[in-house]
Design an enzyme around this catalytic site. Sequence first.
Site, PDB file in Angstrom:
ATOM      1  CB  SER A  49      -0.955  -0.057   1.194  1.00 26.79           C
ATOM      2  OG  SER A  49      -1.993   0.868   1.055  1.00 26.79           O
ATOM      3  CG  ASP A 109      -6.195  -2.847  -3.735  1.00 30.84           C
ATOM      4  OD1 ASP A 109      -6.788  -2.022  -3.009  1.00 30.84           O
ATOM      5  OD2 ASP A 109      -5.096  -3.343  -3.453  1.00 30.84           O
ATOM      6  CG  HIS A 154      -5.545  -2.744   0.471  1.00 28.67           C
ATOM      7  ND1 HIS A 154      -5.189  -2.070  -0.675  1.00 28.67           N
ATOM      8  CD2 HIS A 154      -4.812  -2.174   1.466  1.00 28.67           C
ATOM      9  CE1 HIS A 154      -4.299  -1.133  -0.382  1.00 28.67           C
ATOM     10  NE2 HIS A 154      -4.044  -1.188   0.905  1.00 28.67           N
TER      11      HIS A 154
END
Length: 516
Positions: A229, A455, A485
Amino acid sequence: MPNPAPPRATARTATALLLLAALAGCGDDGGSEDRDLSAQKLSWKDCPEPSGAEGGGDAPSPLPDGGTWRCATLKAPLDWDEPKGDTIELALIRAGASGAENRRIGSLLFNFGGPGGSGVTTLPAFGQDYEQLRTRYDLVSFDPRGVGRSAGVKCESDEQLDAYFQQDATPDNDAEERTLLDNLKEFNDACESNSGKVLPHVRTTDAARDMDLMRQVLGDDELHYFGISYGTELGGVYAHLFPEKVGRAVFDAVVDPTQSPEQGSLGQAEGFQLALDNFAEDCASKPQECPLGDSAQDVKDRIAQLLKDLDTRPIPGVFPRELTQTAATSGIAQSLYSQDFWEYLVEGLQQAYEGDGKVLMLLSDSLNGRNQDGEYSNISAANVSINCADDRPRYTVADVRAKLPEFRKASPLFGDYLAWGMVGCTDWPVAGAADHPDVRAAGSAPILVVGNTGDPATPYEGARKMAESLGKGVGVELTYKGQGHGSYDSGNKCVRDAVNGYLLDGKVPPTGRVCS
């Protein structure tokens, strides 16, 4: 962004927790001209229980081979432009390699995202996912500057944050707009009052320089890295600053480095809407397990009506708090980060339709870093501080109003929520550094860039933009056709084999490979 909306690039660390004095760990080394922080020796000890700022909880459990997680602190300059000045202490955690010493590659440094997530709490919580990587690496993570035990930023009190995260984040009239802006300014002023000395020094470029110091102190010639991320943005900035020092690196759940904050928020609106669409389709196909509507559209319509009702009539949540429209929206967003959370969304919606908002509020609390004792981690304070220090644009109410139609088209449910989040940095006391991060990394070793088509928080398109921005011969794109995610921790064998093959054996997969 300080608005109670999903941070722009949040990983699993959204459940980490709050409270460290703003300048804990800041010290003065007297400006010694001969100080060389790269020569410092780390004192590794058994890890304590996580601090309140890191999320609290128990000390890490023993490793599968009977070993223990070890923790240390690293001194780094508060201001990298004045490396002989004051220092801060950065919290590190390590699990030593489990394989034969002659097969050990070095340290593998993790950042799990946020920005604002505590790596010291997240790595051991998910350490079992990386046991195969531990056969050849010491697994290492850290609390980035401004996070947890690393000079953690402090803004408002727990009681103030309870009110802050229940406020109306999608105003419908001038009075509600004024209230939101006043609350945001109050939050930002509290950050400056409690943590003003550290706020100018929590940019991603500062954290990247910290990582190169870690590399040197850990004794590695190259930085082997696993970023998730926001950790992909941090890794990209590191690769730009130190391309010749990049070893084997993987970026998973990839931030689009070419986007402005506005474009990033709009991309998240589209991403969360896609995830909601996928949830609703799945729900409608399983009426016995998910009795929320006769069709996918029916499921979404009922959710939209619930949120509309909550705007004027909150329902009981976690006593004594009520579930507001904002809290419910953030709870729904949290449940879309992983397909494993969909069952909790079903339960939460069923209960909410019957007037009980507890489950949705617990999901909202998880996103915002609140534990069941009412304590907050500093993930939200750190997220705001890092994003606002990084991002140059400052948006106005007029900007939001002009963009609302586009955001609503991208997501009828999340559009307003994310559009209004753009004003979070407007009154921030520190100027933003750039319109978007620079990740050009000519001369770097290959970096494996893994994008997930489903995602919600870092939409799939960002992986290609990152691979292209890193440069020809550097970014190697891998696609996972999945939900949630991130990709590696989905357990997909194809993804695992590709990532492990590169990190453990140096085998670079062909760019464009697809896993499903």
